[in-house]
Scaffold this active site. Structure first.
Site, mmCIF file in Angstrom:
data_model
loop_
_atom_site.group_PDB
_atom_site.id
_atom_site.type_symbol
_atom_site.label_atom_id
_atom_site.label_comp_id
_atom_site.label_asym_id
_atom_site.label_seq_id
_atom_site.Cartn_x
_atom_site.Cartn_y
_atom_site.Cartn_z
ATOM 1 N N HIS A 52 17.309 -5.565 23.611
ATOM 2 C CA HIS A 52 17.777 -4.210 23.960
ATOM 3 C C HIS A 52 16.851 -3.694 25.057
ATOM 4 O O HIS A 52 16.811 -4.246 26.152
ATOM 5 C CB HIS A 52 17.773 -3.371 22.681
ATOM 6 N N HIS B 24 26.054 -8.440 28.712
ATOM 7 C CA HIS B 24 26.074 -7.143 28.040
ATOM 8 C C HIS B 24 27.188 -7.143 27.012
ATOM 9 O O HIS B 24 28.241 -7.749 27.260
ATOM 10 C CB HIS B 24 26.302 -6.022 29.072
ATOM 11 N N ASP C 28 18.743 -3.890 33.170
ATOM 12 C CA ASP C 28 17.350 -4.331 33.096
ATOM 13 C C ASP C 28 16.970 -5.343 34.167
ATOM 14 O O ASP C 28 15.796 -5.655 34.322
ATOM 15 C CB ASP C 28 17.080 -4.951 31.718
HETATM 16 N N1 ACO Z 1 21.971 -15.976 29.261
HETATM 17 C C1 ACO Z 1 22.678 -17.086 28.933
HETATM 18 N N2 ACO Z 1 23.752 -17.064 28.134
HETATM 19 C C2 ACO Z 1 24.138 -15.890 27.645
HETATM 20 C C3 ACO Z 1 23.452 -14.687 27.946
HETATM 21 C C4 ACO Z 1 22.332 -14.761 28.793
HETATM 22 N N3 ACO Z 1 21.648 -13.681 29.133
HETATM 23 N N4 ACO Z 1 24.047 -13.649 27.306
HETATM 24 C C5 ACO Z 1 25.075 -14.178 26.644
HETATM 25 N N5 ACO Z 1 25.123 -15.530 26.846
HETATM 26 C C6 ACO Z 1 26.142 -16.461 26.319
HETATM 27 C C7 ACO Z 1 25.910 -16.758 24.847
HETATM 28 O O1 ACO Z 1 25.069 -17.878 24.666
HETATM 29 C C8 ACO Z 1 27.331 -16.973 24.377
HETATM 30 O O2 ACO Z 1 27.712 -18.263 24.792
HETATM 31 P P1 ACO Z 1 28.672 -19.187 23.836
HETATM 32 O O3 ACO Z 1 29.979 -18.437 23.803
HETATM 33 O O4 ACO Z 1 28.730 -20.507 24.522
HETATM 34 O O5 ACO Z 1 27.996 -19.240 22.491
HETATM 35 C C9 ACO Z 1 28.152 -15.990 25.183
HETATM 36 O O6 ACO Z 1 27.401 -15.803 26.396
HETATM 37 C C10 ACO Z 1 28.360 -14.651 24.481
HETATM 38 O O7 ACO Z 1 27.074 -14.125 24.129
HETATM 39 P P2 ACO Z 1 26.773 -13.207 22.869
HETATM 40 O O8 ACO Z 1 25.358 -13.405 22.443
HETATM 41 O O9 ACO Z 1 27.842 -13.438 21.833
HETATM 42 O O10 ACO Z 1 26.980 -11.775 23.489
HETATM 43 P P3 ACO Z 1 26.528 -10.407 22.816
HETATM 44 O O11 ACO Z 1 27.500 -9.396 23.285
HETATM 45 O O12 ACO Z 1 26.325 -10.565 21.351
HETATM 46 O O13 ACO Z 1 25.089 -10.159 23.459
HETATM 47 C C11 ACO Z 1 23.376 -9.461 24.902
HETATM 48 C C12 ACO Z 1 24.846 -9.285 24.488
HETATM 49 C C13 ACO Z 1 22.458 -9.318 23.665
HETATM 50 C C14 ACO Z 1 23.003 -8.364 25.889
HETATM 51 C C15 ACO Z 1 23.211 -10.860 25.556
HETATM 52 O O14 ACO Z 1 24.023 -10.965 26.697
HETATM 53 C C16 ACO Z 1 21.754 -11.173 25.894
HETATM 54 O O15 ACO Z 1 21.011 -11.662 25.040
HETATM 55 N N6 ACO Z 1 21.314 -10.893 27.186
HETATM 56 C C17 ACO Z 1 19.947 -11.104 27.578
HETATM 57 C C18 ACO Z 1 19.097 -9.939 27.079
HETATM 58 C C19 ACO Z 1 19.336 -8.673 27.888
HETATM 59 O O16 ACO Z 1 19.364 -8.683 29.115
HETATM 60 N N7 ACO Z 1 19.465 -7.555 27.172
HETATM 61 C C20 ACO Z 1 19.644 -6.231 27.789
HETATM 62 C C21 ACO Z 1 20.993 -5.698 27.476
HETATM 63 S S1 ACO Z 1 21.222 -4.127 28.259
HETATM 64 C C22 ACO Z 1 20.384 -3.060 27.269
HETATM 65 O O17 ACO Z 1 20.191 -3.236 26.118
HETATM 66 C C23 ACO Z 1 19.885 -1.886 27.903
#
Ligand code: ACO
Length: 423
Positions: free
Chosen positions: A263, A302, A358
């Site tokens: 987050h 996201h 971010d």
């Molecule tokens: N890098 C690589 N792969 C990713 C990323 C990433 N940053 N984010 C999602 N994916 C992939 C997952 O591995 C998944 O792949 P799969 O379908 O093959 O299993 C798919 O994309 C869907 O991802 P989820 O984890 O199901 O997406 P969710 O909506 O639950 O998560 C989140 C969203 C937590 C923001 C995620 O994208 C992430 O971890 N990003 C990196 C951390 C980040 O930048 N957080 C800031 C968010 S903005 C904020 O909070 C202000």
């Protein structure tokens, strides 16, 4: 858009009405079967609307973000953070008279009780500033017991004002404590953001005056971070508030949620990641590692935006103004190359992963000489206005009940206890 849905089982058919909000939702409280109410199973509440809200609108597919109906691009270009805080809380932009009265009111409350200073000081020098901020905020209802009178509109407002006013002071002191510098007290001559910068960076000067380009860039960052509807920390604030808690206790919980690396902690993680990649030529290797199950590409993806996060686009522009003052952050080239490479890659295209808020904010914070641990604090300070608005909306919503989700139980049942010496 359908007005109603039919849910049919061999025994019965239930007609479900669809709400009139911006997303289609059905009120699951109306679904009952012969065996009792039918629950939804939705880990992470990915497809569950937990409340009705009139504060922030997001269209993740189109990359749209609006506060009270105003596009984020217009607010970032024209407003100040306190103006936006007023908008979030009261629903309308203030008139010039209202804005002046509001600024004076907030700025009059910037000093914090000296005991809060002792709380911050009681931490080890290397404690994360988010822990100090969380403790400071959580302690505040003990100094202002009227905060607990959440049914009194006047007490609610007074304590929201106090929180908005004091959080920059606590945040700045959490930082000063970690570097062993004297605490700088609020200065009445300075506006909200200028005063925050002075409390952070003042050393020998009588009055620290930040470069106006830096002040404006931070003001923009504050506006972009002010609210984002039902994200993890806002959900935490609302859940804690639903038990009848004051704004300080509820926002304290929100700060804890924001601390998480998935987050608000992500901007800190982005900087570490860019530092580890180190140079543009190592970008392909890093991205291949991500695709092969290595670390995630931080600052990408996201839960709601399946398009470019509109905040990331604005921050990318703000980088230019800050770098004019500070010199270009050498990691900018790595970030730009990483974005370009990822946006052309099938893995990211297929999953609709774009830069989020971010991805670029940490580059600005680092150029301004903030240590990485302060990045999430710089998110928490402006998000306080959104948390407060969401807290207020939640506790005054007649439909809101204590947050208490169900579970799908998967464990044992009805086992017989065995004495320890017989196991
Ligand atoms: N890098 C690589 N792969 C990713 C990323 C990433 N940053 N984010 C999602 N994916 C992939 C997952 O591995 C998944 O792949 P799969 O379908 O093959 O299993 C798919 O994309 C869907 O991802 P989820 O984890 O199901 O997406 P969710 O909506 O639950 O998560 C989140 C969203 C937590 C923001 C995620 O994208 C992430 O971890 N990003 C990196 C951390 C980040 O930048 N957080 C800031 C968010 S903005 C904020 O909070 C202000």
């Amino acid at each position: 858009m359908p007005e109603s849905l039919k849910l049919t089982s061999p025994e019965t058919t239930v007609e479900l009405t669809v709400t009139d909000g911006a997303i289609r939702a059905t009120d699951l409280r109306q679904v009952a079967t012969d065996q009792g109410p039918l629950a939804s199973y939705d880990p992470g509440l990915v497809n569950t609307a937990s409340c009705r809200s009139a504060i922030t609108y997001i269209d993740g597919d189109a990359g749209i973000l609006e506060y009270r109906g105003y596009p984020i691009e217009q607010l970032a270009a024209n407003a100040t953070h306190l103006e936006v805080a007023y908008l979030l809380l009261y629903g309308e932009l203030p008139t010039p008279e209202q804005l002046t009265a509001w600024e004076n009111r907030v700025n009059n409350h910037r000093f914090v009780h000296e005991n809060v200073r002792s709380i911050i000081q009681s931490y080890r020098y290397d404690a994360h500033p988010m822990a100090k901020l969380m403790s400071g905020v959580a302690s505040m209802h003990t100094f202002y017991p009227s905060a607990r009178q959440i049914d009194d509109p006047e007490a609610r407002e007074r304590n929201i004002v106090r929180l908005l006013a004091k959080i920059p002071t606590m945040a700045a002191w959490a930082y000063r404590h970690s570097i062993g510098r004297h605490y700088v007290y609020p200065n009445d001559e300075l506006g909200y953001v200028d005063n925050f910068l002075a409390m952070l960076f003042q050393s020998q000067q009588l009055v620290y005056r930040a470069d106006p380009r830096v002040t404006r860039a931070l003001e923009i960052l504050f506006i972009l971070h002010a609210d984002h509807e039902q994200n993890c920390s806002t959900n935490a604030v609302r859940a804690v508030a639903s038990a009848g808690n004051d704004v300080y206790t509820s926002v304290g919980a929100g700060i804890g949620a924001l601390f998480g690396p998935l987050h608000g902690g992500a901007n800190e993680a982005v900087l570490k990641m860019l530092g580890e990649i180190g140079s543009v030529d190592r970008v392909p290797e890093f991205v291949e590692g991500v695709k092969n199950g290595g670390a995630r590409l931080m600052g990408f993806g996201h839960r709601v935006y399946k398009n470019y996060d509109p905040r990331a686009r604005i921050i990318k522009r703000a980088c230019e103004d800050v770098f004019e003052v500070t010199g270009v952050n050498p990691l900018l080239q790595v970030a730009l190359e990483l974005e370009k490479y990822a946006l052309e890659d099938e893995y990211f295209i297929k999953r609709r992963l774009y830069p989020n808020v971010d991805f670029y904010s940490g580059l600005i914070y680092e150029a301004l000489k903030f240590p990485p641990e302060m990045f999430t604090v710089l998110f928490a300070v402006p998000r306080t206005s959104g948390w407060a608005a969401q807290w207020l909306e939640g506790i005054t919503d007649p439909q809101q009940r204590i947050t208490r989700p169900k579970q799908v139980y998967t464990g044992h049942r009805n086992r017989q206890f065995i004495a320890a010496d017989e196991r």
